[in-house]
Write a protein that holds these residues in place. Structure first.
Motif, PDB file in Angstrom:
ATOM      1  N   ALA A 156      35.728   7.252  -9.076  1.00 29.84           N
ATOM      2  CA  ALA A 156      34.602   7.666  -9.910  1.00 29.84           C
ATOM      3  C   ALA A 156      35.092   8.658 -10.973  1.00 29.84           C
ATOM      4  O   ALA A 156      35.808   9.606 -10.663  1.00 29.84           O
ATOM      5  N   LEU A 157      34.697   8.423 -12.206  1.00 33.20           N
ATOM      6  CA  LEU A 157      35.159   9.241 -13.330  1.00 33.20           C
ATOM      7  C   LEU A 157      34.330  10.509 -13.490  1.00 33.20           C
ATOM      8  O   LEU A 157      33.204  10.616 -13.008  1.00 33.20           O
ATOM      9  N   LYS A 158      34.929  11.464 -14.192  1.00 32.64           N
ATOM     10  CA  LYS A 158      34.237  12.719 -14.519  1.00 32.64           C
ATOM     11  C   LYS A 158      34.076  12.784 -16.039  1.00 32.64           C
ATOM     12  O   LYS A 158      35.040  12.571 -16.787  1.00 32.64           O
ATOM     13  N   LEU A 159      32.845  13.045 -16.505  1.00 32.83           N
ATOM     14  CA  LEU A 159      32.550  13.085 -17.936  1.00 32.83           C
ATOM     15  C   LEU A 159      32.074  14.459 -18.367  1.00 32.83           C
ATOM     16  O   LEU A 159      31.355  15.142 -17.633  1.00 32.83           O
ATOM     17  N   LEU A 160      32.464  14.851 -19.585  1.00 27.32           N
ATOM     18  CA  LEU A 160      31.863  16.024 -20.218  1.00 27.32           C
ATOM     19  C   LEU A 160      30.732  15.537 -21.105  1.00 27.32           C
ATOM     20  O   LEU A 160      30.927  14.659 -21.953  1.00 27.32           O
ATOM     21  N   VAL A 161      29.537  16.060 -20.899  1.00 32.07           N
ATOM     22  CA  VAL A 161      28.379  15.690 -21.722  1.00 32.07           C
ATOM     23  C   VAL A 161      28.369  16.588 -22.958  1.00 32.07           C
ATOM     24  O   VAL A 161      28.183  17.800 -22.854  1.00 32.07           O
ATOM     25  N   GLU A 162      28.602  15.991 -24.111  1.00 29.48           N
ATOM     26  CA  GLU A 162      28.704  16.713 -25.389  1.00 29.48           C
ATOM     27  C   GLU A 162      27.476  16.403 -26.246  1.00 29.48           C
ATOM     28  O   GLU A 162      27.300  15.277 -26.695  1.00 29.48           O
ATOM     29  N   LEU A 189      40.680  15.085 -25.929  1.00 31.69           N
ATOM     30  CA  LEU A 189      41.847  15.810 -25.424  1.00 31.69           C
ATOM     31  C   LEU A 189      41.480  17.243 -25.049  1.00 31.69           C
ATOM     32  O   LEU A 189      41.941  17.776 -24.041  1.00 31.69           O
ATOM     33  N   LYS A 190      40.654  17.873 -25.865  1.00 34.65           N
ATOM     34  CA  LYS A 190      40.217  19.243 -25.592  1.00 34.65           C
ATOM     35  C   LYS A 190      39.388  19.298 -24.299  1.00 34.65           C
ATOM     36  O   LYS A 190      39.564  20.186 -23.462  1.00 34.65           O
ATOM     37  N   ALA A 191      38.508  18.324 -24.137  1.00 38.65           N
ATOM     38  CA  ALA A 191      37.670  18.272 -22.930  1.00 38.65           C
ATOM     39  C   ALA A 191      38.529  18.057 -21.680  1.00 38.65           C
ATOM     40  O   ALA A 191      38.282  18.652 -20.628  1.00 38.65           O
ATOM     41  N   LYS A 192      39.559  17.218 -21.794  1.00 40.35           N
ATOM     42  CA  LYS A 192      40.465  16.981 -20.665  1.00 40.35           C
ATOM     43  C   LYS A 192      41.201  18.261 -20.284  1.00 40.35           C
ATOM     44  O   LYS A 192      41.372  18.569 -19.111  1.00 40.35           O
ATOM     45  N   ALA A 193      41.639  18.995 -21.316  1.00 41.18           N
ATOM     46  CA  ALA A 193      42.373  20.238 -21.072  1.00 41.18           C
ATOM     47  C   ALA A 193      41.465  21.325 -20.506  1.00 41.18           C
ATOM     48  O   ALA A 193      41.834  22.053 -19.579  1.00 41.18           O
ATOM     49  N   ASP A 194      40.263  21.452 -21.040  1.00 37.56           N
ATOM     50  CA  ASP A 194      39.350  22.537 -20.648  1.00 37.56           C
ATOM     51  C   ASP A 194      38.609  22.276 -19.337  1.00 37.56           C
ATOM     52  O   ASP A 194      38.342  23.206 -18.570  1.00 37.56           O
ATOM     53  N   TYR A 195      38.245  21.003 -19.095  1.00 34.08           N
ATOM     54  CA  TYR A 195      37.381  20.697 -17.944  1.00 34.08           C
ATOM     55  C   TYR A 195      37.964  19.683 -16.970  1.00 34.08           C
ATOM     56  O   TYR A 195      37.330  19.334 -15.982  1.00 34.08           O
ATOM     57  N   GLU A 196      39.159  19.173 -17.280  1.00 36.06           N
ATOM     58  CA  GLU A 196      39.813  18.152 -16.446  1.00 36.06           C
ATOM     59  C   GLU A 196      38.929  16.932 -16.244  1.00 36.06           C
ATOM     60  O   GLU A 196      38.819  16.378 -15.146  1.00 36.06           O
ATOM     61  N   ALA A 284      33.350   0.855 -15.085  1.00 37.02           N
ATOM     62  CA  ALA A 284      34.008   1.933 -14.352  1.00 37.02           C
ATOM     63  C   ALA A 284      32.968   2.948 -13.883  1.00 37.02           C
ATOM     64  O   ALA A 284      32.170   3.435 -14.688  1.00 37.02           O
ATOM     65  N   PRO A 285      32.957   3.280 -12.591  1.00 39.58           N
ATOM     66  CA  PRO A 285      31.943   4.189 -12.059  1.00 39.58           C
ATOM     67  C   PRO A 285      32.127   5.635 -12.519  1.00 39.58           C
ATOM     68  O   PRO A 285      33.250   6.096 -12.713  1.00 39.58           O
ATOM     69  N   VAL A 286      31.019   6.328 -12.701  1.00 44.38           N
ATOM     70  CA  VAL A 286      31.026   7.745 -13.058  1.00 44.38           C
ATOM     71  C   VAL A 286      30.444   8.526 -11.883  1.00 44.38           C
ATOM     72  O   VAL A 286      29.356   8.206 -11.402  1.00 44.38           O
ATOM     73  N   GLY A 287      31.174   9.553 -11.404  1.00 48.11           N
ATOM     74  CA  GLY A 287      30.724  10.302 -10.246  1.00 48.11           C
ATOM     75  C   GLY A 287      30.278  11.722 -10.524  1.00 48.11           C
ATOM     76  O   GLY A 287      29.525  12.318  -9.754  1.00 48.11           O
ATOM     77  N   THR A 288      30.749  12.266 -11.673  1.00 43.78           N
ATOM     78  CA  THR A 288      30.446  13.662 -11.988  1.00 43.78           C
ATOM     79  C   THR A 288      30.247  13.831 -13.489  1.00 43.78           C
ATOM     80  O   THR A 288      30.931  13.187 -14.286  1.00 43.78           O
ATOM     81  N   MET A 289      29.314  14.696 -13.863  1.00 49.02           N
ATOM     82  CA  MET A 289      29.115  15.071 -15.267  1.00 49.02           C
ATOM     83  C   MET A 289      29.112  16.590 -15.382  1.00 49.02           C
ATOM     84  O   MET A 289      28.589  17.283 -14.503  1.00 49.02           O
ATOM     85  N   ILE A 290      29.717  17.083 -16.448  1.00 46.66           N
ATOM     86  CA  ILE A 290      29.704  18.516 -16.722  1.00 46.66           C
ATOM     87  C   ILE A 290      28.885  18.747 -17.990  1.00 46.66           C
ATOM     88  O   ILE A 290      29.157  18.144 -19.031  1.00 46.66           O
TER      89      ILE A 290
END
Length: 332
Positions: A156-162, A189-196, A284-290
């Protein structure tokens, strides 16, 4: 080390050149053989679009291209919206089929496939044409045999909600152009670095749209909710396929505006699921959102049952394990 998805290519590709009046006859050339003037329009003003589709090997040895007509029509639409020279539908279709036919022996068996990348770009050497289209162009069809997208494990993927930034210019969203992907790269890239996180879900002004490279679907019980089509985001072929399969299964499909607040309310429910649709991963499944620094679990936080069911239904059609009742497969 495993080979990166889409980094292996067939040794030849088919190519055609537009001289300002007509397209040349398609010919097969080595895949590394494009010669380009440094002043070519595409290098300075991003006059380029492409498609991504797949050919599949069935158990009887036949090779089928999935939703060829839909991808070709979207390519022609992208060309028109970028003011690139017009392409002929029959010409493009035949070039794709001929190229796949040439390398049919190299089409992998499931869960692999042959990724097809038709590409169009402006070639006119004219750096003074920032506000004018390229009079000349090149069109080619490149093939890349790919393996199982989930070879590293389905997770399950993790997404940043922008909800402030944009993936790309709104009037260009429905064009499958390289520039749109480039504009989403730095925020991702910034979201990956800041929030993984794995991806950024772009929701301009709180309007849930898409990630940098995939459409977004919310699955709440027997309802699939996704943004209704307009020019601000990509009209995904996989998105359309999943929605039609969902309808055929008796699910309710709601194409409409989805506010971030409603999405967060829905995903808090145990049975809710979210997924990203695209040619490579299908679903692709999404499991978490920030969102605004806070983590929100989607349903149970894992891989949703309905997501898997819809993905399997689409894969079964592609791989010839289920009837192609929608008429989506083209034989080479």
């Amino acid at each position: 080390m495993a080979t990166a998805f889409g980094s292996v290519f067939m040794p030849e590709m088919s190519i055609s050149w537009f001289d300002g009046t007509s397209w040349s006859a398609a010919e097969m050339v080595p895949s590394d053989s494009i010669q380009l003037h440094p002043g070519a329009h595409v290098l300075h003003y991003s006059s380029t679009c492409f498609e991504g589709l797949k050919a599949f090997r069935h158990e009887d040895g036949s090779i089928k291209v999935f939703r060829l007509d839909r991808n070709v029509s979207r390519m022609l639409q992208s060309a028109k919206l970028l003011a690139l020279p017009d392409l002929n539908e029959e010409f493009v279709t035949q070039m794709i089929l001929d190229t796949v036919k040439r390398f049919e022996a190299d089409v992998p068996a499931p869960p692999g496939s042959m990724y097809i990348r038709p590409t169009l770009f402006g070639t006119e050497p004219a750096i003074g044409k920032a506000a004018a289209p390229s009079e000349t162009a090149c069109f080619y069809v490149l093939l890349s045999p790919v393996g199982d997208y989930f070879a590293g494990g389905d997770r399950a993927l993790k997404l940043l909600v922008e909800d402030e930034g944009l993936r790309c210019a709104p009037h260009n969203g429905m064009i499958k152009s390289g520039g749109n992907y480039a504009s989403a790269l730095l925020p991702t890239l910034k979201a990956k670095a800041d929030y993984e996180v794995d991806q950024v879900l772009f929701c301009p002004n709180g309007d849930v749209q898409e990630t940098g490279a995939a459409n977004f679907l919310l699955i709440d019980g027997d309802e699939v909710i996704t943004r209704d089509l307009d020019e601000s985001f990509l009209h995904g072929v996989t998105r359309d396929s999943i929605l039609r399969i969902a309808e055929s299964m008796g699910m309710k499909v709601s194409e409409r505006t989805l506010p971030v607040e409603e999405m967060l309310e829905r995903i808090a429910k145990p049975g809710c699921e979210a997924a990203l649709s695209g040619t490579a991963a299908v679903l692709a499944p999404v499991g978490t959102m920030i969102y605004k620094g806070k983590e929100h679990q989607v349903g149970n936080g894992g891989i949703g049952e309905t997501t898997l069911k819809l993905r399997k239904a689409l894969n079964d059609i592609q791989w010839g394990k289920a009837e192609d009742k929608f008429g989506w497969l083209t034989s080479i």
